[in-house]
Design an enzyme around this catalytic site. Structure first.
Site, PDB file in Angstrom:
ATOM      1  N   ASN A  54      -5.137  10.836   3.942  1.00  0.00           N
ATOM      2  CA  ASN A  54      -5.137   9.742   4.918  1.00  0.00           C
ATOM      3  C   ASN A  54      -5.162  10.306   6.334  1.00  0.00           C
ATOM      4  O   ASN A  54      -5.951   9.884   7.180  1.00  0.00           O
ATOM      5  CB  ASN A  54      -3.894   8.869   4.778  1.00  0.00           C
ATOM      6  CG  ASN A  54      -3.840   8.056   3.504  1.00  0.00           C
ATOM      7  OD1 ASN A  54      -2.770   7.809   2.989  1.00  0.00           O
ATOM      8  ND2 ASN A  54      -4.981   7.613   2.986  1.00  0.00           N
ATOM      9  N   GLU A  89      -7.112   2.701  -7.169  1.00  0.00           N
ATOM     10  CA  GLU A  89      -8.021   2.643  -6.026  1.00  0.00           C
ATOM     11  C   GLU A  89      -9.481   2.745  -6.474  1.00  0.00           C
ATOM     12  O   GLU A  89      -9.781   3.222  -7.579  1.00  0.00           O
ATOM     13  CB  GLU A  89      -7.686   3.781  -5.041  1.00  0.00           C
ATOM     14  CG  GLU A  89      -8.530   3.818  -3.764  1.00  0.00           C
ATOM     15  CD  GLU A  89      -8.425   2.560  -2.905  1.00  0.00           C
ATOM     16  OE1 GLU A  89      -8.760   1.471  -3.412  1.00  0.00           O
ATOM     17  OE2 GLU A  89      -8.056   2.679  -1.722  1.00  0.00           O
ATOM     18  N   GLN A 145     -10.306   9.584  -0.384  1.00  0.00           N
ATOM     19  CA  GLN A 145      -9.277   9.879  -1.368  1.00  0.00           C
ATOM     20  C   GLN A 145      -9.607   9.267  -2.728  1.00  0.00           C
ATOM     21  O   GLN A 145      -9.588   9.944  -3.745  1.00  0.00           O
ATOM     22  CB  GLN A 145      -7.938   9.343  -0.850  1.00  0.00           C
ATOM     23  CG  GLN A 145      -6.727   9.865  -1.554  1.00  0.00           C
ATOM     24  CD  GLN A 145      -5.479   9.688  -0.700  1.00  0.00           C
ATOM     25  OE1 GLN A 145      -4.585  10.502  -0.769  1.00  0.00           O
ATOM     26  NE2 GLN A 145      -5.417   8.645   0.090  1.00  0.00           N
ATOM     27  N   ARG A 171       0.861  -1.177   0.000  1.00  0.00           N
ATOM     28  CA  ARG A 171       0.000   0.000   0.000  1.00  0.00           C
ATOM     29  C   ARG A 171       0.902   1.234   0.000  1.00  0.00           C
ATOM     30  O   ARG A 171       1.994   1.218   0.582  1.00  0.00           O
ATOM     31  CB  ARG A 171      -0.905   0.013   1.242  1.00  0.00           C
ATOM     32  CG  ARG A 171      -1.924   1.147   1.200  1.00  0.00           C
ATOM     33  CD  ARG A 171      -2.711   1.261   2.493  1.00  0.00           C
ATOM     34  NE  ARG A 171      -3.600   2.412   2.449  1.00  0.00           N
ATOM     35  CZ  ARG A 171      -4.097   3.017   3.509  1.00  0.00           C
ATOM     36  NH1 ARG A 171      -3.789   2.580   4.726  1.00  0.00           N
ATOM     37  NH2 ARG A 171      -4.893   4.067   3.381  1.00  0.00           N
ATOM     38  N   HIS A 172       0.434   2.285  -0.636  1.00  0.00           N
ATOM     39  CA  HIS A 172       1.219   3.520  -0.720  1.00  0.00           C
ATOM     40  C   HIS A 172       1.476   4.140   0.661  1.00  0.00           C
ATOM     41  O   HIS A 172       0.803   3.813   1.643  1.00  0.00           O
ATOM     42  CB  HIS A 172       0.490   4.540  -1.604  1.00  0.00           C
ATOM     43  CG  HIS A 172      -0.863   4.916  -1.053  1.00  0.00           C
ATOM     44  ND1 HIS A 172      -1.040   5.826  -0.033  1.00  0.00           N
ATOM     45  CD2 HIS A 172      -2.102   4.471  -1.371  1.00  0.00           C
ATOM     46  CE1 HIS A 172      -2.314   5.945   0.247  1.00  0.00           C
ATOM     47  NE2 HIS A 172      -3.001   5.125  -0.551  1.00  0.00           N
TER      48      HIS A 172
END
Length: 203
Positions: free
Chosen positions: A14, A81, A20, A7-8
């Site tokens: 966040n 996403e 997002q 995951r980024h």
């Protein structure tokens, strides 16, 4: 074949608990730091291919993890996403909740009851899209025996894992959303796969 799903790193959305989705928000300073620490933890992994969501937060995470390796980063919609449509940028933070749908939190707590936002993507479509991509990578003869990095997002990773495991809609979040820069290792051999570890952090 080994597939490292990551995951980024953290973004300001966040941190602020804002939706997002496909909004192209960059990593913040903390997100860059987490990616750098994760890159150090994965420094000895001999990646052969790197795939990334086209969104900058995932692409930048992939670049940091890649480091000095001479490997192109292949962007794919398969790792993008989920889209929250008209609700992107709104917040689920307690005390500041401003999403028009009072039942939106079903996304996290009862995904089988989730209502897709206007112009958004359904959980079922996300799951099909992400699972189809990772299966195609697993099934490609040229990837046999290779070590692959995939940089993606919280819901997208859960989409592919729930799809690969054949979980019912109510168990979409089984295992929870992964932490920023958390790593999951899938091992695929002759059409079968297993999870070696999940949601591991290096910071």
């Amino acid at each position: 074949m080994d597939i490292y799903l990551i995951r980024h790193g953290e973004t300001d959305y966040n941190k602020g608990r804002r939706l997002q989705g496909v909004t192209d928000i960059p990593l913040n300073a903390r997100g860059i730091e987490l990616a750098e620490k994760t890159a150090e933890g994965l420094r000895g992994i001999p990646f052969d291919r790197i795939y990334s969501s086209p969104l900058i937060r995932a692409r930048r995470t992939a670049e940091i993890i890649r480091g000095e390796r001479d490997i192109p980063i292949e962007e794919t919609e398969g790792l993008r996403e989920i889209s929250f449509g008209d609700y992107e940028g709104l917040t689920v933070l307690e005390g500041s909740y401003n999403i028009p749908d009072p039942d939106f939190m079903n996304f996290f707590h009862a995904p089988e009851k989730y209502h897709t936002p206007p112009n958004g993507e359904s959980i079922a479509h996300l799951r099909e899209r992400t699972t189809s991509f990772v299966r195609a990578v697993m099934d490609a003869p040229e990837n046999e025996g290779r070590t692959i990095l995939m940089a993606s997002h919280g819901a997208a990773i859960r989409g592919m894992l729930s799809g690969l495991l054949g979980l019912p809609a109510a168990q979409f979040w089984n295992g929870g959303v992964h932490k920023n820069c958390a790593v999951t290792l899938l091992r695929a051999e002759r059409g079968a796969f297993g999870i070696v570890f999940e949601n591991r952090v290096y910071y």
